[in-house]
Design an enzyme around this catalytic site. Structure first.
Site, PDB file in Angstrom:
ATOM      1  N   GLU A   1     -17.539 -26.355 -22.266  1.00  0.00           N
ATOM      2  CA  GLU A   1     -18.441 -27.504 -22.188  1.00  0.00           C
ATOM      3  C   GLU A   1     -17.621 -28.784 -22.085  1.00  0.00           C
ATOM      4  O   GLU A   1     -16.920 -29.157 -23.021  1.00  0.00           O
ATOM      5  CB  GLU A   1     -19.342 -27.577 -23.418  1.00  0.00           C
TER       6      GLU A   1
ATOM      7  N   ARG B   1     -18.227 -37.903 -21.834  1.00  0.00           N
ATOM      8  CA  ARG B   1     -17.807 -39.022 -22.681  1.00  0.00           C
ATOM      9  C   ARG B   1     -16.633 -39.798 -22.089  1.00  0.00           C
ATOM     10  O   ARG B   1     -16.138 -40.725 -22.732  1.00  0.00           O
ATOM     11  CB  ARG B   1     -17.420 -38.520 -24.070  1.00  0.00           C
TER      12      ARG B   1
ATOM     13  N   LYS C   1     -29.407 -26.166 -28.897  1.00  0.00           N
ATOM     14  CA  LYS C   1     -28.203 -26.603 -29.582  1.00  0.00           C
ATOM     15  C   LYS C   1     -28.674 -27.230 -30.892  1.00  0.00           C
ATOM     16  O   LYS C   1     -29.483 -28.161 -30.868  1.00  0.00           O
ATOM     17  CB  LYS C   1     -27.479 -27.631 -28.708  1.00  0.00           C
TER      18      LYS C   1
END
Length: 185
Positions: free
Chosen positions: A41, A45, A128
């Site tokens: 993943e 960011r 999640k």
């Protein structure tokens, strides 16, 4: 595309990656796949995240997804870069509907029963649990999983190498996300 359940079962730990330099993407992906972490993943960011996804997607055996996806526009950019799954820190109807329309494997973040119920209303049942430790840890997830037995989870946020086995022992947990995996790479 592979469905989210299958992706979550490929490996018990999904490395959560924040990579600034695209030149490090392929070597990192190769090293992680060699260590038994095929599902990666890459968080959105950094300004280089889409390029990192594209580079990692070239590595044989790597199943690269995008994390920190916040909008349908992010979703489109990630899929165009080669992302094979989408992870979001929360659940919004617009992002969920866009992921469903694109048939993109989607793992939205939840932290409470209302989030899960909104997801179920949209036809989702894999989530999640985020931020896992701050949202109450294992006791909170056990409490949430009880009335939602059909749901499966990937706890992320505060999971460590030493606590991962405790999370993975829960019947409702298919995998965990963690950033500790890249230490020393």
């Amino acid at each position: 595309m592979t469905d989210i359940d299958t992706l979550m079962r490929l490996a018990p730990v999904i490395p959560v990656l924040v990579i600034e330099d695209p030149a490090k993407a392929q070597p990192m992906a190769r090293a992680l796949v060699a260590r038994g972490y095929p599902v990666l993943e890459v968080t959105l960011r950094t300004p280089a995240a889409l390029e990192v996804i594209a580079e990692m997607a070239k590595v044989e055996g790597a199943v690269v997804g995008a994390g920190t996806v916040l909008s349908p526009r992010d979703l489109d950019a990630c899929l165009s870069a080669g992302s094979r799954f989408i992870v979001s820190p929360g659940l919004t109807e617009s992002l969920a509907r866009a992921a469903i329309a694109k048939r993109a494997p989607f793992l939205p973040g939840i932290a409470n029963a209302g989030d899960i119920m909104r997801g179920l209303d949209l036809g989702l049942d894999h989530f999640k649990f985020f931020p896992a430790v701050a949202a109450g840890g294992i006791p909170a997830l056990k409490a949430l999983a009880a009335p939602f037995a059909q749901c499966r989870f990937c706890p992320t946020g505060g999971i460590t190498e030493s606590t991962a086995p405790d999370w993975l022992a829960l019947e409702s947990v298919l995998c965990v996300g963690g950033s500790w995996v890249t230490a020393g790479l």
